[in-house]
Structure formats: C-alpha cells, structure tokens
Design an enzyme around this catalytic site. Sequence first.
Site, PDB file in Angstrom:
ATOM      1  CB  THR A 171      -0.926   0.010   1.229  1.00 15.94           C
ATOM      2  OG1 THR A 171      -1.676  -1.200   1.266  1.00 15.94           O
ATOM      3  CG2 THR A 171      -1.885   1.188   1.185  1.00 15.94           C
TER       4      THR A 171
ATOM      5  CD1 TRP B 279      -1.329   1.142  -6.145  1.00 16.46           C
ATOM      6  CD2 TRP B 279      -1.838   2.951  -4.948  1.00 16.46           C
ATOM      7  NE1 TRP B 279      -2.360   1.781  -6.782  1.00 16.46           N
ATOM      8  CE2 TRP B 279      -2.702   2.896  -6.078  1.00 16.46           C
ATOM      9  CE3 TRP B 279      -1.992   4.009  -4.048  1.00 16.46           C
ATOM     10  CZ2 TRP B 279      -3.683   3.852  -6.320  1.00 16.46           C
ATOM     11  CZ3 TRP B 279      -2.967   4.975  -4.297  1.00 16.46           C
ATOM     12  CH2 TRP B 279      -3.799   4.885  -5.421  1.00 16.46           C
ATOM     13  CG  HIS B 280      -0.040   5.992  -1.329  1.00 15.83           C
ATOM     14  ND1 HIS B 280      -0.423   4.812  -0.754  1.00 15.83           N
ATOM     15  CD2 HIS B 280      -1.120   6.805  -1.285  1.00 15.83           C
ATOM     16  CE1 HIS B 280      -1.684   4.922  -0.361  1.00 15.83           C
ATOM     17  NE2 HIS B 280      -2.135   6.107  -0.676  1.00 15.83           N
ATOM     18  N   GLY B 281       3.758   5.655  -4.025  1.00 14.73           N
ATOM     19  CA  GLY B 281       4.908   6.268  -4.685  1.00 14.73           C
ATOM     20  C   GLY B 281       6.164   5.481  -4.467  1.00 14.73           C
TER      21      GLY B 281
ATOM     22  CG  PHE C 169      -0.746   8.616  -5.805  1.00 12.46           C
ATOM     23  CD1 PHE C 169      -1.543   9.425  -5.035  1.00 12.46           C
ATOM     24  CD2 PHE C 169       0.582   8.498  -5.493  1.00 12.46           C
ATOM     25  CE1 PHE C 169      -1.011  10.087  -3.940  1.00 12.46           C
ATOM     26  CE2 PHE C 169       1.125   9.159  -4.394  1.00 12.46           C
ATOM     27  CZ  PHE C 169       0.317   9.964  -3.620  1.00 12.46           C
TER      28      PHE C 169
END
Lengths: 464, 398
Positions: free
Chosen positions: A314, A317-319, A464
């Site tokens: 997670t 996934w944001h960066g 994102f």
Amino acid sequence: MQLSSPVFIFLAMPLGFLLVRLLPQKYRNVFLLAESCFLIAWGSPRDALLVLLGTAFNWFTAREMISLRSAGRNHYARVVFISGIAANLACLFFFKYSGFAVSLFGGRLPSAFPAAPLGVSFYTFSALSYLTDAKNDETAAQAGFLDTALYLTFFPKFLSGPIVQFRDFISQLHSHPASAQALETGFARFAVGLGKKVLLADALTGLFAAVAAQPFSQLSAAEAWLGVFLYAFSLYFDFSGYSDMALGLSSLCGFSFRENFVYPYTAESFTAFWRRWHVSLGAWFRDYVYIPLGGSRRGNLITARNLLAVWLLTGLWHGAEWTFLLWGLYHAIMLLCEKFIFSGFKQKLPLPVNRAFTFLLVVLGWVPFFSADLSYAGGYVLSLIGAQGAGAVNTHALFMLSQSALWLAVSAVGCTPLAHRAGEKIRSTKYGSLFYAAGIAFILALSAAALLGGTAKSFLYAQF
Amino acid sequence: MDIVSVKPEREETARKNEGQSRNKKSVRAGAAVPALVLTFTMLFGAFSVLLPKRAFSDTENRMLAERPALTFSSVADGSFILAAEAYFTDHFAGRDAWLRLNGIFQKAMGKRELNGVYVGKKGHLFLIPTAPEADALQNIADAVNAFALKNKDVRCCFAVAPNANAIQKEYLPGNVLPPDQKAEIDGFYGLLKNVKTVDLYTALSAHKQEYLYYLTDHHWTSLGAKYAFEAIGDAIGIPARDLSCRRIVAAENFAGTLASKTGLFNVYDSVELFVPETDAAYYVLDPATGEKDGSMYKEEYLAQKDKYAVLFGGNRALTVIRTTAENGRRLLVFKDSYANALMQFMYPYFSEIVMVDPRYFYDDLTPVINQYGITDALFLYNADTLWADTSLADVLAQ
C-alpha cells in the site's frame, strides 16, 4: 481531464450529462465510452493511445484465458492469466518504479525517460481486477469489448479512483437508469466534493506550504504540529472531495459504487481507520492480495506476514519513495500492535479516548507521507518536540495559527458526519430543499471563485 | 413524520451509496439541485465561450491568454490543451467579479498572506518583503563604486527608499515581523565609496502617520516622494525645502497592484499630484521616437486602472526632461518606478534630467553621459526592488 478543471465543470460535464439524458438507452454506454476516451485524450493524447493499447491487450488476454479454460486446458489458462497480470505490473513498474529501482543501485534515469501516464496506478489496478474477475466470475467473463473498455476508461474514476472492482461495475452496466433521487444526490455530491477540494483542501494546502517552507531552525513545535494537522485535513478533503465528485458523477450516470471515505478521522482504531480511508484501495488489496495469501486464517505468524506485505505494498502504491514505505510500515506496525498486543486494553478505554488517540497517531503517520525524503521526515519529527532549537512557539507560529484557526474549525466539523446530517435534516423540512439547493449554489459559486482566483492545484492524489 | 437522520457510523464494512439507504423515508427528490447546478454551469460555460473577449485585464494588470491555434502537433504534444484551458479560464464570464469574491472569502476565513501580499489592518496591503543577499548587494555596490570612479566629474548620490512594510509597520497583520530596512539600507550604504547617500528611512519615518504610501499599491504617494525630495535636496545641494507646490487630487478611486494580486477592492486610494510653483517650464522627450510631451502627467491613465502610470505613462528605457532652468546642472537618474513621482519636484533645479531604467536599457552609458553633459547622477530605488535587482550592475558595467 481533471474533474476540477473549469473546462470540465462548465463545459464537458453539463454537455455530457444532457447528451446522456437525451440519447436513447441503447446508445448511452457507447456515448459514455466516447466521452471517457475524449477526456483522457484531452489530458494527454499519448495517454489515450496507451490506454487503448492496454485495453486491447487485456481484452485479448482475457478472451484467450477464457477460451482455454472452456476448452479444459486449465493449466495454460492459468499461464495466460499470470502473464497478463505480470505484463500489467511490468508496465506499472516501468512507469512508476524504474527511477526508484535504478536509484537503489546508485544510478539515475535519463531525463528523456517517458513520464508516467496520469492515473496509471488506478488503471493498472482496474486492469488486474478485470483479469482476475474474468477468471473467477462467469458474468464478468462474458463482458464484451466495449463494456470492458468503458470499465477501464470510465471518466469519473479514471484519474484518481475509487478503484471499482470489475464485477461491481459490470453487474450494473446493462441497466443503470438514474433515478430522480440519484440525480439530486449526484449533483449535490459533485458540488460538495468540489467545495471540499477547492475551498478547503486548497486553502489548507496553501497554509501547509507556508509551514513547510520554514527552515527547521525557525520551525517551532507549535507550528510543526499545526503543519501536520493542516496536511492531514488537506489530504482528507482533497481526496474525499475528489471521491465525492467521482461518486456523484457516477450517480448521474446511474451507477452506484461503494463509498471510498466514511469519516476516517472518527475511527477508534487503525483497523477501523482502514475500513474508512480509501476503502476501495483497502478492499482491492484485501480481495486480491490479503485473502489469496491466506488472510488471517493460517495462524498468527502468517497473518502478521500478510498484513506486513499488504501495507508495504500500500505504501509503495502511493509512490516509489522510502518515505511511502515507511508510512506503510508505520501503519502495519500499528495494526499488528492493535491486533496482537493492545486489543484487550483498547476495549476497556472509552470510545472518545480511542478515537482521539487513533486520530493523533494517524495524523502523525502523515509526516513521512508529506516528506520529500527520510531526512526531512526525521527533521520534522524533531521539530515536533521542539528539538531543532526553535522552541515551543514563535511569532511566525502565532501568525500561522491565527490564519488557520477558522479553517481548522471548519475542517474539524467537516471530518464528522455533523454537516451531512444537518444538510439532510434541512432538506427534509417543508421548504428545506430550497435552502439546501441555495446552499449547494453557494458552495458552487465560492468554488468557481476559488478556481479562478487560486493558483491551479491538482489533486494531491493525481500523481498516483 | 420526521426523517430518519443518518445512523451513527458502525465499525463494520463501509456502507453502500447513501442514496440507496435513505430512500426508505419520504424524502422527496427535489429538482432544485440538479436544475440549479446545470443552469449555473451551462450559463457560465456558454457565456464564457460566446461573449466577446478582451485582450488585457485591468484588474489583474496583465495580458490575457490568446486563442490557441488548433494544429495537429499542438494537440499531440499537449500544448493546445493547456492553452485551451488557460484561454477558457482567462476569459471566464465575470472573471473580475469572481476574483473579488475569492479575495473577500479568503480574507474572511482568516488568510493574511495572499499571492505575495500581506493583508494588513484597515485596508492596508503590503508586498511581502524580500531579504537582501550579501553577494547581490556587493555586486551592485561594486558596480556603483566603479561608475563613480570612472566618472569623477559627476557628483553621485544614492537614495534607497524604504517600503511601506517598514515605515507603516503598525498596519501589518498581527504577528508579522517587519523587515529591518533601516539596518538593511545602512548596511548597503556602508559598501559604497565616493557616493553620497541619503537617509530616506529617517526622513520618511518622521512623517509616518501621513499618507506616504498607497494602501493598495506598492508605490509611494507624491507626498512620500516630496519628503524624500527634501532629504535628497539636502544631499545634492538644491534648496528643496523652499519649494512650494500646488496640490491636485487627480483621482480618488485608485486600486493598485496589490489590490489586483489579492482581489481585495474594499478600499481605494486617491492620487495626488504636486505642481511646483516655479517659473521653470519643461517638456518630456522620448529619445527613441523623438516625441515631445508638454507634461509629465499622462491624464489618459487616470481613466484606467493603473493610475500610478499617470506619471510619465510608466517606465521606459530612456526619458529626457528638458527645462528652462539655466543653472547648467544635468542629472542622470538610475531608477525604478518610484522615481517617477520624484521628478515632479526635481525639474526646476536642473537644465536637463535623463532617466534611465536599467531593466529596459540595453545601450552603452558613456555616450549618454557625454551627449547630455551629465553633472550629477542620482540612484533612486525602493528597497524591495533593489534587493532583488539584477539589471543595474549590468548597465553600469557598460
């Protein structure tokens, strides 16, 4: 095209809505597909091309997989499935994580490296959902190319979610009339979401930027704390506002999707928080990663491993940054502590205490999230305890506090269901719906003013 | 029957779309909201596209976006799309009114820093000050010193005008520290050699309760310029304090650059002009075009938004004022826009005044000095502009 762009709000949205209403039922889905593709191309023609290629690829992969399965060749079907998943992830990795991977070996990407298409994370997760649901679900497997394309490009959710799962979308696709109720809710939600984004989030972001611009030597503890709260609220209103706009528009098209934000800052535990914050992402990871890994059914150790894996992913996934990984790790640790250490203890505490404590810890967790790198995050944490030499309070802190006071008050109320309940109560009285409509108009007008007067700010989550 | 309000949140899975859970009770779906939102967006969308466009925005003091050309390449690389969005927003129906609404809203919600401007008390607006950088200042000082050395026959004088954010600091918003411009200016003066300096900070501070600076613009008023003139006159040897002037209120609805930046138009300034009671007459010459003007006041600007430009019509690379004063003194002024207000008082004391704005001047200086027979040089800058300036040193080097 960003949902908050004036061209969308004042031209594309009303025109699109009218055309959808005027067209006969059987043409509506095609029109929505055309509109979605147009809006993607408006943002970037190159992205539209990539999306087209990606959609065609995923479609053909799914077809192949389904035909192999119906021919009984399950092993090959599985191979095709895995390849499809891998190809999508490889594209995502290429666009988003090449730089990070290369930096691990001390290198840098060439400056001519192609920029990631906007919404690539959301698109990829939608594609993965499509392939998985096509494999597992009969109805999903029968979806035609146009339906699949509409799912992957659907303009309310394309850029920044919510991450609607394919089976939830396809089940509504054949008949999705928008009731009068849905129209009222949809427009109201769109306006309120716009207000949250453009009136609240942008102002809070501006204030936060002034705090973040202070060198650590001048950042007193009071101001540092103010900064984390400003950021926490701005991120929430930015993202939940966008989700409101997306869900409102979906409502207008007759679709009904899961809520993406359910007053997360009122959660009384981290576990509850993740059922309220960016719900669609949490659900995606739960359904496609956590449960396939065994979930919490294979003993404590496996559960812990699964939680850790999901939250690190997670974060990632944001960066492609260490800071996002740290943020994910922080949440994983909190969740594990709650599950295995503090569960009994927490139940003994009164609800308000749990809520306050959770809120505080969640807000602190945003420090790595907004930090450009780990050293900034560390420096900021030191500022929070006044260990950078700027003391507890200084003049600039007072200046920022006086500017932020009203915004914080409105934000605090906005994080709770109070405003929504008040709105509903007003609407249900005799002349209430007129007052309600006036309120919506007021929000819309102020939003237009802020859009024109402010410097253009994209959604924080648009990267994102 | 009362409507059931939204139940308190439970800690289970997220709920479905609100619309579906609420329809149990008799909430009549109103047509008001959809009608309103659609009407509002369509009206403004249509008007923004259809209404005639203007090229320049008075309120924002800038050129507005031009219609972008639709070509294959501009669409492919995304530039058309950006230009189209900018075009739509720039020409949005009622844009000026929307900007004002935003300014009021932001101020009402407590913002005191808007677009580089401090929103002060009682309608005062201040540019957020820039801090001087040691290297940049040394660079300027070196160039000025070299100029003074090279032109020994020219009497050089440097005057740095403090800004409103230093002199009228009581009107800054609460908890904002004013810049210590006295120290900054004195520090700069310390770097100069063979150049007379003028303490404008003390001169203006003595009158700080008076209307020295515009509330809505970053310039000083003619009154502020007058007090500066008296101090400068002492330094360069002209009987400035003997000068009496007729005061004319040229306009009373001036909203300047700071009002534009913030969208706050709740107070207006009045523009006063000072006409010296003197026998000396003058005309203004634009060497680039050869045009002559009998007055430094361009009255057409009083009807426009940027009324400060009534003085000379703004800034040009080179402007010459020829007077009938026969004392043989010829002044070269290196300036930013503050000096425009100062010339009202200076002209009776010089046969010729040559104003150079280094931001627009690209030629060599020496021919100018020789051509006009310059006897005195005055550097007049306001602190904020000087601390950020890069063109003066370059021009002096030529």
